[in-house]
Each structure stands twice: as C-alpha cells, then as structure tokens.
Design a protein around this motif. Structure first.
Motif: not given
Length: 234
Positions: A54-58, A75-78, A83-85, A109-110
């Motif tokens: 998630l951090i890398e995505a941002v 990948s984060s969601i997987k 995780n809502a964010y 969803t978030g």
C-alpha cells in the motif's frame, strides 16, 4: 615440477571446497528467508506485506506511475482484503484513469470497511461532481469536512454551491479553504472569479492580486486581474 602440480591441485581442491561451502551456506540462508516469509504469512502477518504494498502504491501514484501503483494495490488487497485504504486508493486510481464505475465500487467498499475515512468521501464526492450528481457530491464533501476539514473538501463544496446558484455559500466555503491553506493561489483565483461575477470588483481585484503575488508565473491570474480592473473602471 610434480610438487608444483600437486600444490596447484591442492589449492584448486581447497577453492572448490570453500566455494561449495559458500553455496551451501547461501542456500541455507535463502531457504531460511523463504521459510520466514512463509511463516509470517502462515502466522497472520500478511497485513505487514499488505501495508508495504500500500505504501509503495501511494508512492507510485504520486509519481504518476499508475500501472505499477495498480499492481501494488492489487497485491495489497490480495494479502489483506480488510484494509479499507487499499480500496480507497484504488478507487482514486480508477478515478484518475477515468474508470468511473470501478472507482465508485471501490470507494463504496472502502467506506463500508471504514466509515470514518474522510479521503473516501472526498474522492467519491469528486466523482459525483464529475457526474453532475451535485446532491450526492454535496453530502460527501460535507461528510469529509465533518470528519476532517480540508481545503480540498471546502473547495469542492464551494463548487457545488456555485453550480446550485448559491454564490454566497460558495464564497464562504472558498474562504474556509483559504483559512486552511493561505498560500494556495488557486483558491484566491477561484473566489476572485465569483466576486467578479457578482460585480464585487474590489474584492475580486484583491483576490487576483494575492494570487499573482503567490504565483506570478501563472498568466491567468494577471489576466483576470487586468480584466477586473477594466470592469471596475468602466
């Protein structure tokens, strides 16, 4: 000569022995890291990897590398679908890619997973505004402000008021945005335009002048300042 040959063979054998040992150690280390990674997942530490992605995505989003950002968010969601964010930022990413339906689905969803995430309401409000659903946009901007007041949310709600033919409330919201970000030239420009439309030329000139002071390289600020002065002097 035989002694030299034997010495060379001994040295080569020693080198092979050291190399084989190094390879064996490297193999053990690699297996250990792999085992540790698998153990972390098996023992409920998947959220650590989800947070990392998630951090890398941002970061990729900030650099406008949207393809890699999408890969990281997926990948984060997987790794952690709670995780809502991850959904919120993917929704924002879909919005930036003009995939409105997917954006709305992820933002919904978030919000369902974290009803207190002010960014989700802000992003969804932007989407509703784009769709000219001003009532829904107004509600989401207001909810975002209720949770955590930001200049972006006030600007958005001001724009909604303007589209609902309520310039007084639009100005009030732009003023709130300026109080939060007094160095934001664009907000002075936006409010100055509303003042200009209302025939409030002194206020418009003051706002355009401030915008020029903050960003003298932006031509539209100086052009509108000249225009407001011309209207005042007619």
């Amino acid at each position: 000569m035989e002694d030299n040959t034997q010495n060379n063979e001994n040295k080569n054998a020693a080198h092979r022995s050291v190399l084989n040992m190094a390879l064996a150690i490297a193999g053990v280390i690699a297996m250990g890291l792999l085992f540790k990674w698998a153990l972390n997942i098996a023992t409920g530490k998947k959220d650590q990897y989800a947070e990392k992605y998630l951090i890398e995505a941002v970061e990729y989003m900030s650099n406008k590398d949207y393809n890699e950002a999408m890969n990281k968010l997926n990948s984060s969601i997987k790794f952690d679908s709670t995780n809502a964010y991850a959904y919120i930022y993917r929704g924002k990413l879909y919005y930036l890619q003009e995939k409105q339906d997917k954006a709305l689905a992820d933002l919904n969803t978030g919000i369902a997973k974290n009803p207190d995430a002010d960014e989700a309401y802000l992003y969804r409000a932007d989407l509703f505004y784009l769709r000219e659903d001003y009532s829904s946009a107004f509600n989401d901007y207001s909810k975002s402000i209720e949770i955590s007041p930001t200049a972006d949310a006030y600007i958005g709600r001001g724009n909604v008021y303007l589209n609902m033919n309520n310039p007084t409330e639009a100005i009030a919201n732009y003023t709130q945005a300026i109080e939060l970000t007094p160095d934001n030239a664009e907000v002075y420009f936006i409010r100055g335009n509303v003042y200009n439309q209302q025939g409030m030329y002194d206020e418009a000139i003051a706002d355009f002048t401030k915008a020029v002071e903050l960003n003298p390289d932006e031509k539209k600020y100086s052009q509108n300042l000249d225009f407001a002065n011309k209207l005042k002097n007619e």
